[in-house]
Design a protein around this motif. Structure first.
Motif, PDB file in Angstrom:
ATOM      1  N   GLU A  26       0.911  -1.146   0.209  1.00 36.72           N
ATOM      2  CA  GLU A  26      -0.114  -0.116   0.043  1.00 36.72           C
ATOM      3  C   GLU A  26       0.746   1.157  -0.106  1.00 36.72           C
ATOM      4  N   SER A  27       1.210   1.829  -1.225  1.00 39.11           N
ATOM      5  CA  SER A  27       2.333   2.902  -1.287  1.00 39.11           C
ATOM      6  C   SER A  27       1.871   3.664  -2.675  1.00 39.11           C
ATOM      7  N   ARG A  28       2.279   4.992  -2.521  1.00 39.88           N
ATOM      8  CA  ARG A  28       2.119   5.728  -3.674  1.00 39.88           C
ATOM      9  C   ARG A  28       3.585   6.221  -3.948  1.00 39.88           C
ATOM     10  N   ILE A  29       3.997   6.291  -5.315  1.00 41.02           N
ATOM     11  CA  ILE A  29       5.174   7.070  -5.723  1.00 41.02           C
ATOM     12  C   ILE A  29       4.975   7.997  -6.599  1.00 41.02           C
ATOM     13  N   LEU A  38       1.762  17.391  -7.223  1.00 37.71           N
ATOM     14  CA  LEU A  38       2.017  17.133  -5.668  1.00 37.71           C
ATOM     15  C   LEU A  38       0.994  17.228  -4.654  1.00 37.71           C
ATOM     16  N   GLN A  39       0.200  18.395  -4.873  1.00 35.60           N
ATOM     17  CA  GLN A  39      -0.960  18.778  -3.979  1.00 35.60           C
ATOM     18  C   GLN A  39      -2.094  17.593  -4.163  1.00 35.60           C
ATOM     19  N   ALA A  40      -2.235  17.155  -5.233  1.00 35.08           N
ATOM     20  CA  ALA A  40      -3.479  16.160  -5.296  1.00 35.08           C
ATOM     21  C   ALA A  40      -2.850  14.968  -4.847  1.00 35.08           C
ATOM     22  N   TRP A  41      -1.573  14.710  -4.978  1.00 31.71           N
ATOM     23  CA  TRP A  41      -0.952  13.278  -4.577  1.00 31.71           C
ATOM     24  C   TRP A  41      -0.907  13.390  -2.949  1.00 31.71           C
ATOM     25  N   VAL A  42      -0.743  14.461  -2.498  1.00 30.75           N
ATOM     26  CA  VAL A  42      -0.592  14.529  -0.795  1.00 30.75           C
ATOM     27  C   VAL A  42      -2.285  14.501  -0.469  1.00 30.75           C
ATOM     28  N   ASP A  43      -3.128  15.131  -1.149  1.00 32.82           N
ATOM     29  CA  ASP A  43      -4.562  15.028  -0.830  1.00 32.82           C
ATOM     30  C   ASP A  43      -5.068  13.553  -0.913  1.00 32.82           C
ATOM     31  N   GLN A  44      -4.708  12.732  -1.953  1.00 35.01           N
ATOM     32  CA  GLN A  44      -5.235  11.630  -2.143  1.00 35.01           C
ATOM     33  C   GLN A  44      -4.407  10.602  -0.973  1.00 35.01           C
ATOM     34  N   ALA A  45      -3.217  10.739  -0.734  1.00 32.73           N
ATOM     35  CA  ALA A  45      -2.378  10.020   0.293  1.00 32.73           C
ATOM     36  C   ALA A  45      -3.084  10.104   1.597  1.00 32.73           C
ATOM     37  N   THR A  46      -3.419  11.271   1.938  1.00 28.19           N
ATOM     38  CA  THR A  46      -4.411  11.617   3.285  1.00 28.19           C
ATOM     39  C   THR A  46      -5.510  10.981   2.872  1.00 28.19           C
ATOM     40  N   ALA A  47      -6.366  10.841   2.266  1.00 33.33           N
ATOM     41  CA  ALA A  47      -7.551  10.105   1.956  1.00 33.33           C
ATOM     42  C   ALA A  47      -7.398   8.708   2.269  1.00 33.33           C
ATOM     43  N   ASP A  48      -6.179   8.318   1.549  1.00 33.80           N
ATOM     44  CA  ASP A  48      -5.899   6.566   1.722  1.00 33.80           C
ATOM     45  C   ASP A  48      -5.379   6.231   3.029  1.00 33.80           C
ATOM     46  N   PRO A  64       9.888  24.049  -9.817  1.00 33.82           N
ATOM     47  CA  PRO A  64      10.053  22.715  -9.360  1.00 33.82           C
ATOM     48  C   PRO A  64       9.499  21.723  -9.784  1.00 33.82           C
ATOM     49  N   ARG A  65       9.988  20.380 -10.050  1.00 39.68           N
ATOM     50  CA  ARG A  65       9.602  19.196 -10.107  1.00 39.68           C
ATOM     51  C   ARG A  65       9.691  18.140  -9.090  1.00 39.68           C
ATOM     52  N   PHE A  66       8.714  17.532  -8.532  1.00 39.12           N
ATOM     53  CA  PHE A  66       8.900  16.735  -7.391  1.00 39.12           C
ATOM     54  C   PHE A  66       8.922  15.404  -7.704  1.00 39.12           C
ATOM     55  N   CYS A  67       9.505  14.497  -6.755  1.00 37.92           N
ATOM     56  CA  CYS A  67       9.396  13.121  -6.461  1.00 37.92           C
ATOM     57  C   CYS A  67       8.954  12.754  -5.025  1.00 37.92           C
ATOM     58  N   ALA A  68       8.196  11.989  -4.642  1.00 42.85           N
ATOM     59  CA  ALA A  68       7.775  11.606  -3.356  1.00 42.85           C
ATOM     60  C   ALA A  68       7.279  10.067  -3.143  1.00 42.85           C
ATOM     61  N   ILE A  69       7.316   9.658  -1.854  1.00 45.46           N
ATOM     62  CA  ILE A  69       6.825   8.365  -1.480  1.00 45.46           C
ATOM     63  C   ILE A  69       6.017   8.441  -0.408  1.00 45.46           C
ATOM     64  N   ALA A  70       4.730   7.944  -0.308  1.00 47.03           N
ATOM     65  CA  ALA A  70       3.999   7.685   0.527  1.00 47.03           C
ATOM     66  C   ALA A  70       3.804   6.189   1.143  1.00 47.03           C
ATOM     67  N   ASP A  71       3.506   5.844   2.088  1.00 45.07           N
ATOM     68  CA  ASP A  71       3.348   4.477   2.536  1.00 45.07           C
ATOM     69  C   ASP A  71       2.292   4.322   3.403  1.00 45.07           C
ATOM     70  N   SER A  72       1.767   3.015   3.792  1.00 52.12           N
ATOM     71  CA  SER A  72       1.030   2.720   4.803  1.00 52.12           C
ATOM     72  C   SER A  72       1.934   3.006   6.245  1.00 52.12           C
ATOM     73  N   ASP A  73       0.993   3.515   7.213  1.00 60.00           N
ATOM     74  CA  ASP A  73       1.605   3.869   8.616  1.00 60.00           C
ATOM     75  C   ASP A  73       1.100   2.911   9.468  1.00 60.00           C
ATOM     76  N   GLN A  74       1.787   1.980  10.213  1.00 54.35           N
ATOM     77  CA  GLN A  74       1.595   0.992  10.863  1.00 54.35           C
ATOM     78  C   GLN A  74       1.102   1.565  12.286  1.00 54.35           C
ATOM     79  N   LYS A  75       1.922   2.621  12.617  1.00 51.87           N
ATOM     80  CA  LYS A  75       1.748   3.253  13.782  1.00 51.87           C
ATOM     81  C   LYS A  75       0.503   4.454  13.835  1.00 51.87           C
ATOM     82  N   SER A  76       0.063   4.775  12.493  1.00 51.74           N
ATOM     83  CA  SER A  76      -1.095   5.804  12.499  1.00 51.74           C
ATOM     84  C   SER A  76      -0.718   7.117  13.068  1.00 51.74           C
TER      85      SER A  76
END
Length: 178
Positions: A26-29, A38-48, A64-76
């Motif tokens: 469960e991750s987003r790259i 980037l903002q849409a990606w952050v909003d979707q990561a928040t929703a997920d 600027p051009r951005f790269c980012a990684i989001a992952d499930s957080d087991q500790k919430s």
């Protein structure tokens, strides 16, 4: 010579390849995104209910051009991610979030139209200690701060230099006895 978008993208891909064993199902790259993406990606990561782990930026054709990684957080854990901050805004946001128990986990500096900007991720931790940051220090100011830290038995946690029109140094400090 500033890095090209290709250098940036290949660097992101190499990093992602190296992290592939650590990233859960469960991750987003995100790779090569503009501000809106980037903002849409952050909003979707928040929703997920995903937590941003890493952000990097490079300036290409003054934007600027951005790269980012989001992952499930087991500790919430609670988190905050901001971009397009001036150094002064970054300092204010850092101090505000530090008082609420957040620690800076990742940040990147970049230029937008020849002006310094910062993107950053903060994560709330319950590990104690007070974190603070100093940014936009000259080399002389940096040396003075290191002397003060040594006298106060503070630990430097991360030191970053980035080239702008004049050299600047950023410093993250854990204010906890050594």
């Amino acid at each position: 010579m500033p890095p090209s978008i290709w250098t940036f993208l290949f660097g992101c891909i190499a990093l992602l390849g190296g992290l592939s064993g650590f990233i859960q199902a469960e991750s987003r790259i995100l790779v090569g995104a503009d501000d809106a993406q980037l903002q849409a990606w952050v909003d979707q990561a928040t929703a997920d209910k995903l937590q941003p782990l890493w952000v990097q930026a490079v300036t290409v054709q003054r934007q600027p051009r951005f790269c980012a990684i989001a992952d499930s957080d087991q500790k919430s854990r609670s988190w905050s991610m901001r971009h397009n901050l001036t150094p002064a805004e970054f300092q204010t946001e850092f101090e505000r979030l530090a008082k609420d128990g957040y620690q800076l986990s990742c940040w990147t500096g970049y230029l937008r139209d020849q002006k310094d900007q910062i993107a950053a991720i903060w994560v709330k931790h319950d590990e104690g200690g007070y974190w603070h940051a100093l940014s936009q220090m000259s080399p002389v100011q940096f040396q003075e701060k290191l002397e003060e830290m040594r006298n106060n038995r503070e630990l430097p946690w991360q030191i970053t230099h980035y080239a702008t029109k004049s050299p600047r140094i950023d410093l993250r400090i854990l204010s906890r006895s050594a």
